[in-house]
Design a protein around this motif. Structure first.
Motif, PDB file in Angstrom:
ATOM      1  N   VAL A 163      -6.518  30.436  47.708  1.00  0.00           N
ATOM      2  CA  VAL A 163      -7.510  30.546  46.426  1.00  0.00           C
ATOM      3  C   VAL A 163      -7.311  29.429  45.450  1.00  0.00           C
ATOM      4  O   VAL A 163      -8.150  29.158  44.755  1.00  0.00           O
ATOM      5  N   ILE A 164      -5.870  29.079  45.175  1.00  0.00           N
ATOM      6  CA  ILE A 164      -5.655  27.899  44.382  1.00  0.00           C
ATOM      7  C   ILE A 164      -6.052  26.822  44.809  1.00  0.00           C
ATOM      8  O   ILE A 164      -6.688  26.044  44.180  1.00  0.00           O
ATOM      9  N   ALA A 165      -6.224  26.630  46.426  1.00  0.00           N
ATOM     10  CA  ALA A 165      -6.637  25.482  46.913  1.00  0.00           C
ATOM     11  C   ALA A 165      -7.915  25.247  46.639  1.00  0.00           C
ATOM     12  O   ALA A 165      -8.819  24.167  46.455  1.00  0.00           O
ATOM     13  N   LEU A 166      -8.902  26.641  46.719  1.00  0.00           N
ATOM     14  CA  LEU A 166     -10.355  26.377  46.489  1.00  0.00           C
ATOM     15  C   LEU A 166     -10.694  26.142  45.114  1.00  0.00           C
ATOM     16  O   LEU A 166     -11.657  25.532  44.779  1.00  0.00           O
ATOM     17  N   LEU A 167      -9.610  26.360  44.244  1.00  0.00           N
ATOM     18  CA  LEU A 167      -9.878  25.909  42.521  1.00  0.00           C
ATOM     19  C   LEU A 167      -9.579  24.718  42.666  1.00  0.00           C
ATOM     20  O   LEU A 167     -10.182  23.795  41.734  1.00  0.00           O
ATOM     21  N   VAL A 203      -2.432  10.430  55.821  1.00  0.00           N
ATOM     22  CA  VAL A 203      -1.424  11.822  55.507  1.00  0.00           C
ATOM     23  C   VAL A 203      -2.399  12.904  54.842  1.00  0.00           C
ATOM     24  O   VAL A 203      -2.255  14.164  55.388  1.00  0.00           O
ATOM     25  N   ASN A 204      -3.209  12.310  53.901  1.00  0.00           N
ATOM     26  CA  ASN A 204      -3.958  13.023  53.254  1.00  0.00           C
ATOM     27  C   ASN A 204      -5.081  13.725  54.117  1.00  0.00           C
ATOM     28  O   ASN A 204      -5.430  15.120  54.050  1.00  0.00           O
ATOM     29  N   LEU A 205      -5.643  12.972  55.033  1.00  0.00           N
ATOM     30  CA  LEU A 205      -6.584  13.577  55.869  1.00  0.00           C
ATOM     31  C   LEU A 205      -5.914  14.819  56.860  1.00  0.00           C
ATOM     32  O   LEU A 205      -6.493  15.653  57.381  1.00  0.00           O
ATOM     33  N   THR A 206      -4.576  14.226  57.454  1.00  0.00           N
ATOM     34  CA  THR A 206      -4.184  15.180  58.012  1.00  0.00           C
ATOM     35  C   THR A 206      -3.406  16.610  57.232  1.00  0.00           C
ATOM     36  O   THR A 206      -3.822  17.698  57.720  1.00  0.00           O
ATOM     37  N   LEU A 207      -3.194  16.356  55.951  1.00  0.00           N
ATOM     38  CA  LEU A 207      -3.031  17.494  55.354  1.00  0.00           C
ATOM     39  C   LEU A 207      -4.430  18.379  55.009  1.00  0.00           C
ATOM     40  O   LEU A 207      -4.168  19.594  55.234  1.00  0.00           O
ATOM     41  N   ALA A 208      -5.510  17.893  54.846  1.00  0.00           N
ATOM     42  CA  ALA A 208      -6.638  18.359  54.780  1.00  0.00           C
ATOM     43  C   ALA A 208      -7.098  19.304  55.883  1.00  0.00           C
ATOM     44  O   ALA A 208      -7.322  20.408  55.876  1.00  0.00           O
ATOM     45  N   LEU A 209      -6.958  18.689  56.953  1.00  0.00           N
ATOM     46  CA  LEU A 209      -7.559  19.290  58.142  1.00  0.00           C
ATOM     47  C   LEU A 209      -6.662  20.405  58.487  1.00  0.00           C
ATOM     48  O   LEU A 209      -7.154  21.501  59.101  1.00  0.00           O
ATOM     49  N   SER A 210      -5.277  20.058  58.715  1.00  0.00           N
ATOM     50  CA  SER A 210      -4.350  21.201  59.035  1.00  0.00           C
ATOM     51  C   SER A 210      -4.530  22.307  58.216  1.00  0.00           C
ATOM     52  O   SER A 210      -4.242  23.570  58.540  1.00  0.00           O
ATOM     53  N   GLY A 211      -4.407  22.043  56.789  1.00  0.00           N
ATOM     54  CA  GLY A 211      -4.601  22.966  55.520  1.00  0.00           C
ATOM     55  C   GLY A 211      -5.837  24.019  56.030  1.00  0.00           C
ATOM     56  O   GLY A 211      -5.967  25.057  55.746  1.00  0.00           O
ATOM     57  N   LEU A 212      -6.960  23.224  56.247  1.00  0.00           N
ATOM     58  CA  LEU A 212      -8.203  24.062  56.492  1.00  0.00           C
ATOM     59  C   LEU A 212      -7.882  24.971  57.701  1.00  0.00           C
ATOM     60  O   LEU A 212      -8.529  26.164  57.982  1.00  0.00           O
ATOM     61  N   ILE A 213      -7.281  24.562  58.809  1.00  0.00           N
ATOM     62  CA  ILE A 213      -6.996  25.228  59.985  1.00  0.00           C
ATOM     63  C   ILE A 213      -6.410  26.576  59.785  1.00  0.00           C
ATOM     64  O   ILE A 213      -6.491  27.588  60.135  1.00  0.00           O
ATOM     65  N   GLY A 252      -5.817  27.895  56.762  1.00  0.00           N
ATOM     66  CA  GLY A 252      -6.395  28.807  56.086  1.00  0.00           C
ATOM     67  C   GLY A 252      -7.387  29.643  56.725  1.00  0.00           C
ATOM     68  O   GLY A 252      -7.607  30.973  56.448  1.00  0.00           O
ATOM     69  N   LEU A 253      -8.150  29.091  57.533  1.00  0.00           N
ATOM     70  CA  LEU A 253      -9.174  29.681  58.274  1.00  0.00           C
ATOM     71  C   LEU A 253      -8.685  30.842  59.340  1.00  0.00           C
ATOM     72  O   LEU A 253      -8.930  32.032  59.321  1.00  0.00           O
ATOM     73  N   THR A 254      -7.571  30.350  59.832  1.00  0.00           N
ATOM     74  CA  THR A 254      -6.888  31.291  60.944  1.00  0.00           C
ATOM     75  C   THR A 254      -6.137  32.678  60.070  1.00  0.00           C
ATOM     76  O   THR A 254      -6.090  33.687  60.435  1.00  0.00           O
ATOM     77  N   GLY A 255      -5.631  32.144  58.876  1.00  0.00           N
ATOM     78  CA  GLY A 255      -5.019  32.899  58.179  1.00  0.00           C
ATOM     79  C   GLY A 255      -6.050  33.896  57.610  1.00  0.00           C
ATOM     80  O   GLY A 255      -5.744  35.528  57.563  1.00  0.00           O
ATOM     81  N   LEU A 256      -7.124  33.645  57.268  1.00  0.00           N
ATOM     82  CA  LEU A 256      -8.233  34.780  56.923  1.00  0.00           C
ATOM     83  C   LEU A 256      -8.632  35.508  57.981  1.00  0.00           C
ATOM     84  O   LEU A 256      -8.945  36.716  57.791  1.00  0.00           O
ATOM     85  N   TYR A 257      -8.598  34.936  59.007  1.00  0.00           N
ATOM     86  CA  TYR A 257      -9.201  35.791  60.518  1.00  0.00           C
ATOM     87  C   TYR A 257      -8.016  36.846  60.498  1.00  0.00           C
ATOM     88  O   TYR A 257      -8.235  38.094  60.879  1.00  0.00           O
ATOM     89  N   VAL A 298       2.246  21.263  61.323  1.00  0.00           N
ATOM     90  CA  VAL A 298       1.779  20.050  61.137  1.00  0.00           C
ATOM     91  C   VAL A 298       1.431  19.863  59.372  1.00  0.00           C
ATOM     92  O   VAL A 298       1.807  18.703  58.645  1.00  0.00           O
ATOM     93  N   MET A 299       0.933  20.894  58.931  1.00  0.00           N
ATOM     94  CA  MET A 299       0.641  20.888  57.521  1.00  0.00           C
ATOM     95  C   MET A 299       1.916  20.708  56.732  1.00  0.00           C
ATOM     96  O   MET A 299       1.662  20.027  55.697  1.00  0.00           O
ATOM     97  N   LEU A 300       3.003  21.359  56.971  1.00  0.00           N
ATOM     98  CA  LEU A 300       4.063  21.300  56.392  1.00  0.00           C
ATOM     99  C   LEU A 300       4.687  20.075  56.629  1.00  0.00           C
ATOM    100  O   LEU A 300       5.174  19.607  55.365  1.00  0.00           O
TER     101      LEU A 300
END
Length: 218
Positions: free
Chosen positions: A75-79, A116-126, A128-133, A168-170
């Motif tokens: 939620v905070i990331a979406l903000l 680094v930012n690209l890796t963080l964004a992509l891994s964070g997206l994955i 987040g999506l798997t966590g919501l699943y 990877v995100m960590l």
């Protein structure tokens, strides 16, 4: 008369959002590390060292902490995204130029920051999506007693994707934090100093005049 610098409202807002994102991320990371090393709670009976093991909390409590901490982070990331939208657009354009080989000359530090930012964004997206699943789909969570919903992958595959994307995100988050360490310490020192009304010249009885200063976070 000395002048006491202050951060702008925009920088202060970004700092608070980053702080809440960092806090929820720490909660998710610590609970995630717990599950990384203790992927299953084991079963009663036999020589099972993992059965009913307790580290600070029961396993069920760790599951709740991880689930709600992760949801808060999403939620905070979406903000965070709309507030830094121009930065994300710039990152996307630079990424496309880098892929096409048409990007302007970029120093080693700039390329490192971009990756680094690209890796963080992509891994964070994955993550987040798997966590919501796991959070919203009945039977999707690892160890669930309900039937496997089998959306695209098995429950085990979803869990592996979530786990390694988290690793990877960590790692990327730690590198990102190190890159912006100067910004973090500078803004934090100013905000804490203002909050506590602390200033080096106070002991001299010297008055201070606030000066608005914008501290950029690139």
């Amino acid at each position: 008369m000395n002048q006491l610098p202050q951060v702008s409202p925009q920088t202060r807002r970004n700092w608070w959002i980053d702080l809440t994102l960092f806090t929820s991320g720490i909660i998710s990371a610590l609970s995630g590390i717990y599950f990384l090393f203790l992927p299953t709670g084991g079963y009663k009976g036999g020589a099972n060292p993992f059965y009913n093991i307790r580290i600070l909390f029961l396993r069920e409590t760790w599951e709740d902490i991880h689930a709600w901490g992760g949801l808060a982070m999403i939620v905070i990331a979406l903000l965070h995204i709309p507030l830094h939208w121009s930065w994300f657009v710039s990152l996307y354009k630079r990424m496309l130029k880098a892929i096409k080989g048409t990007s302007e000359k970029m120093g080693a530090k700039g390329r490192y920051n971009l990756y680094v930012n690209l890796t963080l964004a992509l891994s964070g997206l994955i993550v987040g999506l798997t966590g919501l699943y796991f959070f919203f789909i009945p039977g999707a969570a690892h160890g669930s007693l309900e039937p496997d919903p089998m959306w695209l992958f098995t429950r085990t595959t979803w869990d592996l994707i979530h786990t390694w994307a988290f690793v990877v995100m960590l790692a990327a988050a730690m590198l990102h934090f190190a890159i912006h360490w100067k910004w973090v310490t500078k803004v934090t020192a100013k905000i804490v100093s203002r909050f506590l009304r602390i200033h080096p010249n106070r002991s001299n009885g010297t008055s201070t005049t606030p000066v608005l200063a914008e501290v950029r976070h690139d």
